[in-house]
Design a protein around this motif. Structure first.
Motif, short mmCIF file in Angstrom:
data_model
loop_
_atom_site.label_atom_id
_atom_site.label_comp_id
_atom_site.label_asym_id
_atom_site.label_seq_id
_atom_site.Cartn_x
_atom_site.Cartn_y
_atom_site.Cartn_z
N GLU A 96 -13.15 2.53 -21.44
CA GLU A 96 -13.70 1.21 -21.71
C GLU A 96 -12.54 0.25 -21.94
O GLU A 96 -11.52 0.63 -22.50
N ARG A 98 -9.92 -2.42 -23.28
CA ARG A 98 -9.38 -2.72 -24.61
C ARG A 98 -8.29 -3.77 -24.48
O ARG A 98 -7.50 -3.77 -23.53
N GLY A 114 -7.44 2.08 -31.25
CA GLY A 114 -8.04 0.84 -31.72
C GLY A 114 -8.06 -0.25 -30.67
O GLY A 114 -8.19 0.00 -29.47
N THR A 117 -12.76 -5.20 -28.23
CA THR A 117 -13.57 -5.25 -27.02
C THR A 117 -14.63 -6.34 -27.23
O THR A 117 -14.65 -7.01 -28.26
N SER A 119 -18.34 -8.06 -27.84
CA SER A 119 -19.61 -7.84 -28.52
C SER A 119 -20.38 -9.14 -28.48
O SER A 119 -19.96 -10.13 -29.09
N HIS A 125 -14.25 -7.91 -31.12
CA HIS A 125 -14.92 -6.82 -31.82
C HIS A 125 -13.95 -5.65 -32.00
O HIS A 125 -13.55 -4.99 -31.04
N VAL A 127 -12.47 -2.04 -32.86
CA VAL A 127 -12.99 -0.68 -32.67
C VAL A 127 -11.99 0.34 -33.23
O VAL A 127 -10.79 0.06 -33.31
N THR A 129 -11.62 3.49 -31.91
CA THR A 129 -11.52 4.57 -30.93
C THR A 129 -10.08 5.03 -30.67
O THR A 129 -9.13 4.26 -30.75
N GLU A 142 -11.83 11.25 -25.43
CA GLU A 142 -11.93 10.54 -26.70
C GLU A 142 -11.72 11.52 -27.85
O GLU A 142 -12.29 12.62 -27.87
N PRO A 145 -11.92 9.10 -34.28
CA PRO A 145 -11.63 7.68 -34.46
C PRO A 145 -10.82 7.41 -35.74
O PRO A 145 -10.85 8.19 -36.69
N ALA A 149 -11.56 0.45 -38.29
CA ALA A 149 -11.55 -0.22 -36.99
C ALA A 149 -10.65 -1.45 -37.06
O ALA A 149 -10.79 -2.26 -37.99
#
Length: 337
Positions: A96, A98, A114, A117, A119, A125, A127, A129, A142, A145, A149
């Motif tokens: 996804e 980033r 991190g 992304t 939203s 937003h 994250v 991840t 993945e 986490p 965030a």
């Protein structure tokens, strides 16, 4: 008459050679820049790291086009630069998109941590991840986490652990120091950084970790020159000599025990500034500026050189394919502050 002219011409030529050698010697004291092959696409707010001699440039924002408008131009691109052949290739994209993520290279793997992304109608937003990339299979997976965030954070590797420091959690600056163990796929927390900030640079040298520059709450009108040093053995922070030019949206690389801090942005424009920190003497030195001032740029060290790639030539949303290479002066060079 002919002999006289010959000696005059020879003398002038000799003086030109002397002048050129003096200029080269003076220039070599502050390092030199060259231009390498441009990246395949124009991007900004990228991250970059070296894995097995190749430089991976990941994420950020693509130049807006009709085909990426629904993604708000947030990039999942992974472009790979080979310094030996001065050539680029394309690899498997992020799962996804980033931007303003952190990145680390460890034991032949790439870690993207991190970032932000989209939203709804916001691109900020945060994250938590963590994505791991395996160059041998060109696949992402993945992992566990981050506890917090955040994006616009700093990431570095120290003693087989990945440190994620500072950033912005979507509402406020974070002072979090969270440590990832790739062997156990787990996180732990450490003493918070004294000065919460985002868009900073983080680097490990010797037995210390340094948090450099940054800004308050994503506002490049409020840049900082703050430098703080973390000792993982004592789990304590202390203040060090300020970055001479307060900057954020910067990048940094370590060569021969020095931290080179490059680029950045402010309300007045972007920076070509290149300042080097000597942790042993706690001193900063002004080095040769980048040919192209930029912010949101990625950097990686390969074969003793700092490759500085992409980024915006003007504050805010601007994009480039620029790939400029800094060769530092020899380690025994005497420099003034």
């Amino acid at each position: 008459m002919f002999t006289c002219k010959f000696y005059i011409i020879a003398g002038v030529f000799f003086l030109c050679l002397v002048k050129a050698s003096l200029v080269f010697a003076e220039t070599s004291k502050i390092g030199t820049w060259t231009t390498a092959s441009s990246a395949p696409s124009k991007r900004t707010e990228v991250i970059a790291a070296t894995v097995e001699g190749k430089i991976y440039v990941v994420g950020g924002f693509n130049e807006p086009k009709l085909q990426n408008v629904l993604k708000f131009a947030i990039s999942s691109d992974v472009e790979v630069y080979d310094p030996v052949s001065d050539s680029w290739s394309i690899s498997t994209p992020l799962p996804e998109g980033r931007h303003h993520a952190g990145i680390a290279s460890h034991n032949g793997m790439l870690y993207v941590i991190g970032g932000f992304t989209k939203s709804f109608l916001s691109v900020w937003h945060a994250v938590p991840t963590v994505y791991q990339y395996n160059p041998s299979t060109a696949k992402w997976r993945e992992l566990a986490p981050m506890p917090t965030a955040r994006g616009a954070l700093g990431v570095t590797v120290y003693q087989n652990r990945i440190y994620a420091i500072g950033g912005y959690d979507g509402k406020h600056n974070s002072a979090a120091v969270e440590i990832f163990d790739p062997e156990t796929n787990s996180w732990s927390s450490s003493t918070m950084m004294p000065t919460a900030r985002d868009h900073l640079a983080v680097a490990a040298v010797g037995s210390r970790i340094y948090a450099i520059g940054g800004r308050f709450d994503l506002d490049y009108h409020h840049n900082m020159g703050t430098v703080e040093e973390y000792d993982p053995q004592t789990n304590q922070w202390r203040a060090r000599a300020h970055l001479p030019t307060a900057r954020s949206g910067i990048t940094a690389g370590v060569i021969n025990g020095w931290i080179y801090v490059v680029g950045g942005e402010s309300g007045e424009g972007t920076f070509a500034t290149n300042e080097a920190y000597d942790p042993v003497k706690n001193q900063w030195h002004t080095m040769a500026p980048m040919p192209t001032a930029r912010h949101g740029l990625g950097s990686a060290v390969a074969d003793g050189r700092l490759y500085v790639i992409s980024g915006g030539p003007t504050p805010g949303g601007s994009f480039s394919q620029t790939n400029e290479v800094f060769t530092p002066p020899p380690a025994n060079t005497t420099l003034s502050q």
